[in-house]
Write an enzyme that holds these catalytic residues in place. Structure first.
Site, PDB file in Angstrom:
ATOM      1  N   SER A  72      -6.044   0.948  10.391  1.00  0.00           N
ATOM      2  CA  SER A  72      -6.669  -0.136   9.944  1.00  0.00           C
ATOM      3  C   SER A  72      -7.893  -0.200  10.523  1.00  0.00           C
ATOM      4  CB  SER A  72      -6.037  -1.632  10.346  1.00  0.00           C
ATOM      5  OG  SER A  72      -6.814  -2.519   9.907  1.00  0.00           O
ATOM      6  N   LEU A 126       0.828  -1.319  -0.123  1.00  0.00           N
ATOM      7  CA  LEU A 126       0.136  -0.084   0.092  1.00  0.00           C
ATOM      8  C   LEU A 126       0.919   1.266  -0.009  1.00  0.00           C
ATOM      9  CD1 LEU A 126      -2.665  -1.131   2.615  1.00  0.00           C
ATOM     10  CD2 LEU A 126      -2.707  -1.556   0.216  1.00  0.00           C
ATOM     11  N   LYS A 136      -3.045  -1.100  15.922  1.00  0.00           N
ATOM     12  CA  LYS A 136      -3.719  -0.127  15.090  1.00  0.00           C
ATOM     13  C   LYS A 136      -4.568   0.672  15.977  1.00  0.00           C
ATOM     14  CE  LYS A 136      -1.453  -1.115  11.238  1.00  0.00           C
ATOM     15  NZ  LYS A 136      -0.720  -0.118  10.666  1.00  0.00           N
ATOM     16  N   TYR A 193      -1.978  -6.838  16.721  1.00  0.00           N
ATOM     17  CA  TYR A 193      -1.988  -6.281  15.672  1.00  0.00           C
ATOM     18  C   TYR A 193      -3.066  -5.084  15.534  1.00  0.00           C
ATOM     19  CZ  TYR A 193      -2.623  -4.628  10.850  1.00  0.00           C
ATOM     20  OH  TYR A 193      -3.035  -3.702   9.738  1.00  0.00           O
ATOM     21  N   ASN A 216      14.316  -2.591   3.044  1.00  0.00           N
ATOM     22  CA  ASN A 216      14.839  -3.199   1.740  1.00  0.00           C
ATOM     23  C   ASN A 216      15.184  -2.038   0.689  1.00  0.00           C
ATOM     24  OD1 ASN A 216      15.636  -4.563  -0.631  1.00  0.00           O
ATOM     25  ND2 ASN A 216      14.111  -6.048  -0.555  1.00  0.00           N
ATOM     26  N   THR A 271      -4.028  -7.254  -2.157  1.00  0.00           N
ATOM     27  CA  THR A 271      -2.810  -7.334  -2.719  1.00  0.00           C
ATOM     28  C   THR A 271      -2.411  -8.634  -3.481  1.00  0.00           C
ATOM     29  OG1 THR A 271      -1.889  -7.944  -0.893  1.00  0.00           O
ATOM     30  CG2 THR A 271      -2.128  -5.614  -0.870  1.00  0.00           C
TER      31      THR A 271
END
Length: 366
Positions: free
Chosen positions: A255, A120, A274, A270, A141, A305
């Site tokens: 979220s 996203l 959020k 999680y 990365n 996704t």
């Protein structure tokens, strides 16, 4: 006592007697059973699905409102080959001949997107560039971030051959949970772009463990990325804006899980993370309003996704459970976040701060 008052009292006594007689008759007179109270099968609808509760697969009511420890879901983003072409959205730098309020433009702004090399974050970063912003992609990365930075510029050049200016898109490494790494990254971005105007905190991940078996080191890592990472980037960039005496806008990617409990997959840490991000945004919005720094959240629902599609192809029952709870009857696309993030970063939302914009197809309404 007047005759009027006497008559009124007599009428009241008669009404009370009549009411008592009616209630007594209701409790003693047998009544025919209502169809709604009969023992025949009952049907309940939930979104686009019709279920017979006595014939549910588990044989138990409430099955779709429970977690299942066997469910494992991850949410990576689309690969570079799936980056949406800019010309399918807006041709040109935020306008392309389409009548649009100029306040939606991000021209002259420098935006930072954490977790921006994939998923996203990558697509939202592309939307910011299409709307006129320069962009700093931050990711663990760096090689992938550099690849995506080049691809965004190439896509822009291809779709805007007459553009007189190309966007500046840079790639930067950061471990968002490390204060030292975040400080170094922000200094590097300021060195490359000269300033920072906006922030999108998209770095984050989820895992599925039952709470009683969730490894604590994994919980700490999850909160470190989702919560600490948001805090560190927000406070460092806020400090930069205050030193410049410049206005700015931040969008934390929360979220719908911060407002509801997802089923059937268990993901308590999680969800809590959020929820923390959402309230952190509201708290900072109030604290920083006097500096002209706005802070809002976008709370996506289920977004389709590349890997999510693969998981759902392998688990059609899971897809049915998810979509059956979404009023629009479908999952969202990463591109669905381009408009909301552009709105919240732009001057079009100059009086919006501390808000939570849910992009979930109506999931949290039900």
């Amino acid at each position: 006592m007047s005759s009027f008052q006497s008559g009124a009292r007599r009428a009241l006594r008669q009404a009370l007697v009549s009411t008592r007689q009616h209630l007594h008759q209701q409790t003693t007179t047998p009544r025919r059973a209502s169809p709604l109270l009969s023992s025949s099968p009952r049907y309940f609808t939930t979104s686009s699905r019709l279920l017979k509760d006595e014939e549910s697969p588990s044989g138990k009511e409430g099955q779709y409102a429970r977690t299942d420890h066997t469910i494992q879901v991850s949410y990576p983003g689309p690969s570079s080959s799936q980056l949406p072409p800019a010309d399918s959205l807006v041709k040109g730098i935020g306008h392309g001949g389409v009548p649009t309020l100029p306040t939606f433009s991000l021209q002259g702004k420098v935006g930072v997107v954490t977790g921006g090399a994939r998923g996203l974050g990558l697509v939202m970063g592309q939307g910011m560039v299409i709307s006129g912003a320069d962009l700093a992609i931050v990711d663990l990365n760096q090689a992938e971030a550099e690849k995506q930075a080049e691809l965004i510029v190439e896509t822009f050049k291809r779709d805007n051959p007459s553009a007189t200016r190309l966007p500046k898109v840079t790639a930067h490494y950061a471990d968002v949970s490390s204060p030292e790494s975040v400080q170094s990254c922000i200094a590097e971005i300021v060195g490359a772009h000269g300033k920072i105007d906006s922030l999108v905190t998209s770095a984050g991940f989820t895992e599925n463990f039952e709470a009683v078996s969730y490894p604590f080191d994994r919980v700490q890592k999850l909160w470190g990325v989702n919560v600490d990472g948001t805090w560190l980037f927000a406070t460092e960039i806020a400090r930069h804006l205050m030193e410049r005496k410049a206005k700015g806008s931040m969008v934390f990617i929360g979220s719908m899980s911060g407002s509801i409990v997802n089923v059937p997959q268990p993901q308590a840490p999680y969800n809590a993370a959020k929820a923390a991000v959402r309230h952190m945004a509201a708290s900072l919005a109030v604290e920083w309003a006097k500096y002209g720094v706005r802070v809002n959240t976008i709370s996506p629902g289920y977004m389709l996704t590349a890997l999510t599609q693969k998981i759902l192809d392998d688990n059609p029952d899971l897809k049915e459970k998810w979509t059956s709870l979404i009023p629009q009857g479908k999952m969202g696309k990463p591109e669905d976040l381009m408009g909301p993030v552009t709105f919240l970063l732009s001057d079009a939302s100059s009086y919006v701060t501390g808000a939570d914009l849910r992009v979930d197809g109506g999931y949290t309404c039900t």
